[in-house]
Design a protein around this motif. Structure first.
Motif, mmCIF file in Angstrom:
data_model
loop_
_atom_site.group_PDB
_atom_site.id
_atom_site.type_symbol
_atom_site.label_atom_id
_atom_site.label_comp_id
_atom_site.label_asym_id
_atom_site.label_seq_id
_atom_site.Cartn_x
_atom_site.Cartn_y
_atom_site.Cartn_z
ATOM 1 N N GLU A 24 0.809 -1.215 0.000
ATOM 2 C CA GLU A 24 0.000 0.000 0.000
ATOM 3 C C GLU A 24 0.845 1.270 0.000
ATOM 4 O O GLU A 24 0.447 2.291 -0.568
ATOM 5 C CB GLU A 24 -0.975 -0.019 1.169
ATOM 6 N N MET A 78 -8.550 -1.348 -4.457
ATOM 7 C CA MET A 78 -7.565 -0.751 -3.562
ATOM 8 C C MET A 78 -6.686 0.259 -4.312
ATOM 9 O O MET A 78 -6.485 1.396 -3.858
ATOM 10 C CB MET A 78 -6.699 -1.855 -2.949
ATOM 11 N N TYR A 82 -6.469 4.762 -4.159
ATOM 12 C CA TYR A 82 -5.315 5.652 -3.982
ATOM 13 C C TYR A 82 -5.220 6.664 -5.113
ATOM 14 O O TYR A 82 -4.900 7.840 -4.881
ATOM 15 C CB TYR A 82 -4.025 4.824 -3.900
#
Length: 238
Positions: A24, A78, A82
């Protein structure tokens, strides 16, 4: 217009035996570099959200395909989150729904509206069967239609030949590099690793410049600076 591939090894842990582990911090770093970007199509690999699932479950029945596809979706959601946080107007496009009869006119309209289409590695139906489609293959298919100014593959390394980074690939040296490359080693990769990436890149380079580079050079690529490895436009025969 550019087409950018973000390798699965950049946004997931892709070591052998790893199962659905996202990077991440790297996603956030990539998203900051791409902040507010437009006029680009992004394709991302799925790394440990795809390859290990295919090896474990296969793609032989409905449930195995469900497991593989949904894992790819989890990573896509995911990664896109971002990008969205960094003012990128993402429009996720899932290959299992988009292929084998892709509506490329729709993608053209999305680009005109200011969206950034985001594709990913996935499984697709082909005839009476399902198969894996890699992000690299998707990049090549999109390149054939959109004829981008340049294509970039952000990967875990540039092309390495005899222990050194290859600055430029051209019609004089591409065959020797092709002979030297082999599939990914020590990683769960069902789509061929750097060898497959290089082969797809050579096909694309028949129409435009292609770059294969590490994450450190992503910002330079987006600023239209020359970075290694550059594959010059040429008549490459595979």
């Amino acid at each position: 217009m550019k087409i950018l591939k973000i390798g699965g090894s950049l946004i997931t842990e892709k070591r052998e035996g790893v199962f659905e582990v996202a990077k991440e911090k790297e996603m956030e770093r990539i998203a900051r570099i791409l902040k507010g970007v437009r006029d680009v199509i992004i394709v991302h690999g799925v790394g440990s959200f795809g390859h290990p699932h295919v090896k474990k479950y296969g793609i032989s029945d409905a449930m195995s395909i469900t497991k593989v596809h949904n894992a790819c979706l989890r990573l896509n959601v995911m990664f896109c989150s971002y990008l969205e946080k960094n003012n990128v107007s993402v429009f996720p496009i899932h290959p299992i729904e988009f292929f084998p009869s892709p509506d490329l006119k729709m993608v053209e309209k999305l680009l005109k509206f200011g969206f950034v289409p985001v594709f990913h590695g996935d499984v697709i139906m082909e005839g009476e069967k399902f198969r894996v489609i890699s992000g690299d293959e998707i990049v090549r298919m999109l390149s054939e239609h959109f004829k981008p100014e340049k294509v970039g593959f952000a990967s875990d390394s540039e092309i390495i030949y005899k222990g050194e980074v290859v600055e430029v690939v051209n019609e004089k040296n591409y065959r020797e590099i092709l002979k030297d490359l082999r599939g990914a080693v020590g990683k769960d990769d069902v789509t061929g690793g750097m060898l497959n990436k290089y082969q797809e890149a050579l096909k694309i380079a028949r129409n435009c410049e292609v770059y294969i580079f590490s994450l450190e050079n992503l910002e330079k690529f987006m600023k239209d600076e020359i970075v290694p490895t550059k594959i010059e436009k040429g008549n490459y025969k595979l």
